[in-house]
Design an enzyme around this catalytic site. Sequence first.
Site, mmCIF file in Angstrom:
data_model
loop_
_atom_site.group_PDB
_atom_site.id
_atom_site.type_symbol
_atom_site.label_atom_id
_atom_site.label_comp_id
_atom_site.label_asym_id
_atom_site.label_seq_id
_atom_site.Cartn_x
_atom_site.Cartn_y
_atom_site.Cartn_z
ATOM 1 C CB THR A 13 -7.534 -1.189 5.910
ATOM 2 O OG1 THR A 13 -8.339 -1.402 5.942
ATOM 3 C CG2 THR A 13 -7.697 0.786 5.798
ATOM 4 C CB SER A 15 -2.746 -3.528 2.035
ATOM 5 O OG SER A 15 -2.620 -2.404 2.714
ATOM 6 C CB THR A 16 1.133 -6.232 5.365
ATOM 7 O OG1 THR A 16 0.392 -6.339 6.379
ATOM 8 C CG2 THR A 16 1.719 -4.471 5.703
ATOM 9 C CB ILE A 19 -7.851 -11.085 1.987
ATOM 10 C CG1 ILE A 19 -8.679 -11.892 1.682
ATOM 11 C CG2 ILE A 19 -9.207 -10.219 0.147
ATOM 12 C CD1 ILE A 19 -10.045 -12.008 2.069
ATOM 13 N N GLY A 20 -6.388 -8.460 1.515
ATOM 14 C CA GLY A 20 -5.516 -7.311 1.441
ATOM 15 C C GLY A 20 -4.235 -7.078 -0.012
ATOM 16 C CB SER A 140 -17.398 -12.964 5.636
ATOM 17 O OG SER A 140 -17.683 -13.746 6.100
ATOM 18 C CE1 TYR A 153 -14.667 -11.899 10.113
ATOM 19 C CE2 TYR A 153 -16.028 -13.554 9.776
ATOM 20 C CZ TYR A 153 -14.832 -13.154 9.094
ATOM 21 O OH TYR A 153 -14.832 -12.129 8.243
#
Length: 263
Positions: A13, A15-16, A19-20, A140, A153
């Site tokens: 997810t 991933s454009t 990190i993805g 994280s 977060y």
Amino acid sequence: MHIDLSGKTALVTASTGGIGGAIAAGLAQAGASVGINGRSVGSVAAAMERMGSAWQGALLAAPGDVTTDEGLEQVVSALPHLDILVNNLGVFEARPALEIDDAEWRRYFEINVMSAVRLTRAYLPGMIEQDWGRVLYIASDSSVAIPAEMIHYGMTKTALLGVSRGFAKAAAGTAVTVNSVLAGATHTGGVEDFVYQLVDRQLPWEEAQRAFMREHRPLSLIQRLIEPEEIANMVVYLSSPQASATTGGALRVDGGYVDAILP
């Protein structure tokens, strides 16, 4: 170690890019067919064009906003069967703790936690039925060392550790593994913006990065931002047959930031 994911289908997810994108590239380089996900058809098409097809695996378009029922259905329709699910989607922003209202708490939980829960619910039964699969959550170091500047977060990433451990128990006795990856502060475009929220915007990037690590991540043992490919390396390993005995875990790629032996 030679990792071969030929014949496996993965979804990453968000991933454009960032990190993805690095995770998707790593899985494709290992031979997997990888679903590229973003909220729009255009963003996914642009990312796939940038990434090219020089790897063993194929890139598959899987657009859809997975925080919504409609977007989730769109993604599942594009990729009805998965061997590897990487829940990478997440948002973050520095905000004084007492200024975070109820709506923002709920928004962070919906995006960072519930999107991953819904996708796991969609794909984990099929993995259990075929007796092989990998589910991963990009958590994280903030899940363990809650950052004062964005506790909303940190809360969501702590929740992901519980989600991951719980779903690992749901897959007990099968060849399906479920794990979390505790990523440290990683060099992406979004993190550059975040860094400049906390340090002098007039500083050149290299100086700003050093100031951020010195002032806001002083416990980091590598004293630099992590590169996305370094997170991807751990994810590719955990997606592999070689990681068959690693499940229910929280594995750190945090540059030694968390000052503890265990998470």
